[in-house]
Design an enzyme around this catalytic site. Structure first.
Site, PDB file in Angstrom:
ATOM      1  N   GLU A   1       4.802  -2.716   2.920  1.00 33.28           N
ATOM      2  CA  GLU A   1       3.826  -2.602   3.991  1.00 33.28           C
ATOM      3  C   GLU A   1       2.366  -2.720   3.555  1.00 33.28           C
ATOM      4  OE1 GLU A   1       2.788   0.491   6.291  1.00 33.28           O
ATOM      5  OE2 GLU A   1       1.895   1.510   4.596  1.00 33.28           O
TER       6      GLU A   1
ATOM      7  N   HIS B   1       1.389   0.393   8.491  1.00 35.47           N
ATOM      8  CA  HIS B   1       0.672  -0.892   8.501  1.00 35.47           C
ATOM      9  C   HIS B   1       1.587  -2.048   8.924  1.00 35.47           C
ATOM     10  CE1 HIS B   1      -3.089   0.564   6.779  1.00 35.47           C
ATOM     11  NE2 HIS B   1      -2.400   1.211   5.847  1.00 35.47           N
TER      12      HIS B   1
END
Length: 272
Positions: free
Chosen positions: A39, A68
């Site tokens: 991520e 994210h």
């Protein structure tokens, strides 16, 4: 079965660490299945289709995300086409988040590995109750019945929440491992019910940094409370950090757990 999980890949340094080390780790440790949290792999913020494909080429079988997940626009569409990429499972049903939060993968020999991704609540962007979401997925993918191994990635800020999730899943998962805080913890263990656990796998990235980001800007923000230029990933030699487990083929529970650290600045730990 031998399984490995590698923590948050942060920028180019993290990607290069996996490119250099994952192929031989997979071979030398006889790994059957590898999960990587991706991520932060695109400049520290999210993942792109191109980067995801590179990580698969390096030896990842599944990629998990976190807070994210959607920082890169193409992740919103790529995740609908790629079932090896998972976002947290505890999005509210009303959101209709693209992709899946859990999936079952079948190895060439027929054995099946379930992977569950979940986002914590404490000090994080709040989603639905992570415990009830994981309960739902564990019931849908029961260890020893539907799945031969179950891996749970707890992307969370608070160590207490991660540890609670470990005990919540004990006896029902092969491995519960934390991500997000980017620092490898020294508590790799097998819980009383047979689930391997580590509070944070650590990141794959440059540790001459502040959790993977360039240290000067981060230090200035803490020391002065003044805004600085946009943070970016540190670009020095990266360390690949993760955890390896071995499971009992009959139960899917862990019989061994070892941390992995290779390359970069941290003291190397490679299981024998």
């Amino acid at each position: 079965m031998r399984l490995a999980f590698f923590g948050d890949v942060v920028g180019k340094a993290g990607r290069k660490a996996l490119e250099e080390h994952l192929p031989y780790l997979r071979r030398d440790l006889s790994l059957d299945f590898v999960v990587v949290n991706a991520e932060n792999s695109a400049g520290g913020f999210g993942v792109t289709e191109t980067i995801a494909r590179d990580l698969f080429d390096y030896g990842a079988d599944c990629l998990t995300l976190g807070n994210h997940s959607w920082d890169q626009r193409d992740a919103l569409t790529y995740i609908t086409r790629e079932d090896r990429l998972l976002r947290p499972c505890n999005y509210p049903p009303s959101v209709e988040a693209p992709g899946k939060g859990a999936n079952l993968y079948t190895l060439a020999d027929g054995r099946r590995v379930a992977v569950i991704s979940v986002l914590g609540r404490l000090y994080m962007d709040s989603l639905d109750d992570p415990f009830q979401a994981v309960e739902r997925e564990l019931n849908a993918l029961p260890l020893g019945m539907v799945a031969d191994a179950v891996i749970v990635d707890v992307h969370a800020e608070a160590t207490s929440e991660k540890m609670a999730m470990g005990h919540f899943c004990d006896g029902r998962a092969s491995l519960v491992v934390g991500t997000h805080t980017h620092i490898p913890t020294a508590d790799a263990q097998i819980l009383p019910g047979g689930t391997a656990y580590q509070t944070d796998a650590g990141m794959c990235g440059d540790y001459d940094s502040v959790i993977g980001m360039k240290k000067d800007g981060s230090v200035k923000r803490f020391a002065t409370r003044l805004p600085t230029e946009r943070m970016g990933p540190a670009e020095g030699p990266g360390t690949a950090c993760g955890v390896m487990i071995e499971t009992d083929d009959k139960t899917g529970l862990a019989v061994r757990v070892d941390p992995i650290r290779v390359g970069g600045r941290l003291k190397e730990i490679i299981p024998e």
